[in-house]
Design a protein around this motif. Structure first.
Motif, PDB file in Angstrom:
ATOM      1  N   UNK A 185       0.856  -1.182   0.000  1.00  0.00           N
ATOM      2  CA  UNK A 185       0.000   0.000   0.000  1.00  0.00           C
ATOM      3  C   UNK A 185       0.899   1.240   0.000  1.00  0.00           C
ATOM      4  N   UNK A 186       0.739   2.170  -0.935  1.00  0.00           N
ATOM      5  CA  UNK A 186       1.555   3.392  -0.912  1.00  0.00           C
ATOM      6  C   UNK A 186       1.348   4.158   0.392  1.00  0.00           C
ATOM      7  N   UNK A 187       2.404   4.750   0.894  1.00  0.00           N
ATOM      8  CA  UNK A 187       2.319   5.486   2.154  1.00  0.00           C
ATOM      9  C   UNK A 187       1.262   6.582   2.089  1.00  0.00           C
ATOM     10  N   UNK A 188       1.174   7.269   0.959  1.00  0.00           N
ATOM     11  CA  UNK A 188       0.207   8.364   0.837  1.00  0.00           C
ATOM     12  C   UNK A 188      -1.225   7.890   1.053  1.00  0.00           C
ATOM     13  N   UNK A 189      -1.485   6.629   0.745  1.00  0.00           N
ATOM     14  CA  UNK A 189      -2.842   6.097   0.854  1.00  0.00           C
ATOM     15  C   UNK A 189      -3.268   5.894   2.308  1.00  0.00           C
ATOM     16  N   UNK A 190      -2.309   5.688   3.197  1.00  0.00           N
ATOM     17  CA  UNK A 190      -2.643   5.432   4.607  1.00  0.00           C
ATOM     18  C   UNK A 190      -2.088   6.501   5.541  1.00  0.00           C
ATOM     19  N   UNK A 191      -1.484   7.548   4.988  1.00  0.00           N
ATOM     20  CA  UNK A 191      -0.811   8.561   5.811  1.00  0.00           C
ATOM     21  C   UNK A 191      -1.770   9.217   6.803  1.00  0.00           C
ATOM     22  N   UNK A 192      -2.962   9.575   6.345  1.00  0.00           N
ATOM     23  CA  UNK A 192      -3.905  10.253   7.236  1.00  0.00           C
ATOM     24  C   UNK A 192      -4.346   9.338   8.371  1.00  0.00           C
ATOM     25  N   UNK A 193      -4.582   8.067   8.066  1.00  0.00           N
ATOM     26  CA  UNK A 193      -4.975   7.122   9.111  1.00  0.00           C
ATOM     27  C   UNK A 193      -3.840   6.906  10.110  1.00  0.00           C
ATOM     28  N   UNK A 194      -2.616   6.834   9.601  1.00  0.00           N
ATOM     29  CA  UNK A 194      -1.459   6.701  10.490  1.00  0.00           C
ATOM     30  C   UNK A 194      -1.346   7.904  11.419  1.00  0.00           C
ATOM     31  N   UNK A 195      -1.518   9.090  10.857  1.00  0.00           N
ATOM     32  CA  UNK A 195      -1.404  10.312  11.653  1.00  0.00           C
ATOM     33  C   UNK A 195      -2.499  10.374  12.712  1.00  0.00           C
TER      34      UNK A 195
END
Length: 337
Positions: A217-227
């Motif tokens: 999964x590209x980081x950009x796709x889950x970045x908001x959820x990670x944050x």
């Protein structure tokens, strides 16, 4: 051992008890964040049950050429995490040996508080504690354990041999792995709490901390959820959550270079490949082969978390019998020299 552990851990909430006082001193001296100290003690309370210790001992006794120890074993403890060397303490005592510990000045109170209880219950067990190696000059230990950088091992060995602390051909159990990775080929958002815990707990300084994430999964796709997950974790576990100069610089560079990255409190997760060079920087890589991390990083790698590997939820909650650098320390101590 079981009685001493139970009495020691019960003392965490009892004023004037050794563990309660040690926790207070550790937090008051700002040696570790308060949440990390309580997390470490909570984990020991949950993991050091009678069945876990007996299972570890039974497994270790099944190895060939074992015999109870009657000597004293020297343990050189790291100080990067609260209670980081406690498994070595347990291994030495379960092996039948006496314990000599060189504690880190970064964590002098917590392990000492356990021995305060043990000495009251079992004063016959040989125990020596110091924060200075000079206190063991001339002791001539035949076995010792080391936790730290592989670059320092030979220098430490030479120094201790010159001081007569260890014998010339003393056996050493070195633990030099310094990071772990999460291999999440099949992404599921349910992994987010454990992933964030694995990255942020202990400020990423433990050998079990996640320094690289392998995912398709590209980081950009889950970045908001990670944050968002990191924000929830930080609200509970940290007072100061602003990134330091390195993270700010790397984030600015990544933005200018078009490298996807996301700030998680004091940490930065970014796409790209590198040997982990700082605990605040975590790398995000494509997941192609679960065996690749071990082949790439060899002895520097502690654990691989994920499906068909060590569960990610154990990243900062290892079982009592986990094997640092792939070695069961209790079985190593029980093996005949």
């Amino acid at each position: 051992m079981e009685d001493a552990l139970e009495q020691w851990l019960e003392g965490r909430s009892r004023p004037m008890a050794p563990l309660h006082e040690a926790i207070h001193k550790t937090i008051e001296d700002r040696l570790f964040p308060q949440a990390d100290v309580h997390f470490a003690v909570d984990h020991l309370s949950a993991s050091l049950r009678q069945s876990a210790l007996r299972r570890w001992l039974d497994d270790s006794l099944s190895h060939p050429d074992i015999s109870p120890r009657k000597d004293i074993v020297l343990c050189l403890h790291a100080g990067n995490l609260p209670l980081v060397g406690f498994q070595d303490v347990l291994a030495v005592l379960l092996s039948g040996a006496g314990y000599a510990g060189k504690l880190s000045r970064k964590d002098p109170w917590l392990i000492t508080s356990f021995f305060n209880v043990l000495r009251q219950l079992h004063p016959q067990i040989p125990v020596q504690i110091s924060t200075d190696l000079a206190g063991y000059q001339g002791a001539a230990f035949s076995r010792w354990t080391f936790a730290g950088s592989p670059d320092n091992l030979q220098a430490v060995t030479d120094r201790m041999a010159a001081m007569g602390i260890i014998r010339q051909k003393a056996s050493v159990l070195p633990r030099t792995a310094h990071f772990s990775v999460a291999y999440l080929a099949q992404w599921d958002d349910s992994c987010l709490p454990d992933l964030v815990e694995g990255i942020l707990r202990y400020d990423g300084k433990g050998c079990r901390s996640v320094a690289i994430v392998y995912s398709n999964i590209p980081l950009e796709q889950v970045a908001e959820k990670l944050r968002d997950e990191a924000d929830r974790w930080l609200q509970v576990n940290r007072e100061l959550t602003n990134p330091g100069p390195l993270v700010r610089f790397r984030k600015a560079y990544n933005d200018a270079a078009g490298i996807p990255s996301v700030v998680l409190g004091t940490h930065l997760v970014q796409e790209g490949f590198a040997v982990p060079d700082h605990p605040e920087i975590v790398y995000w890589q494509p997941a192609r082969d679960i065996h690749a991390p071990r082949l790439t990083f060899a002895d520097a790698l502690q654990e691989v978390y994920g499906e068909n590997a060590t569960p990610l939820m154990q990243a900062q909650r290892p079982p009592a019998d986990w094997r640092p650098d792939g070695v069961n320390p209790l079985a190593w101590l029980l093996q005949a020299e």
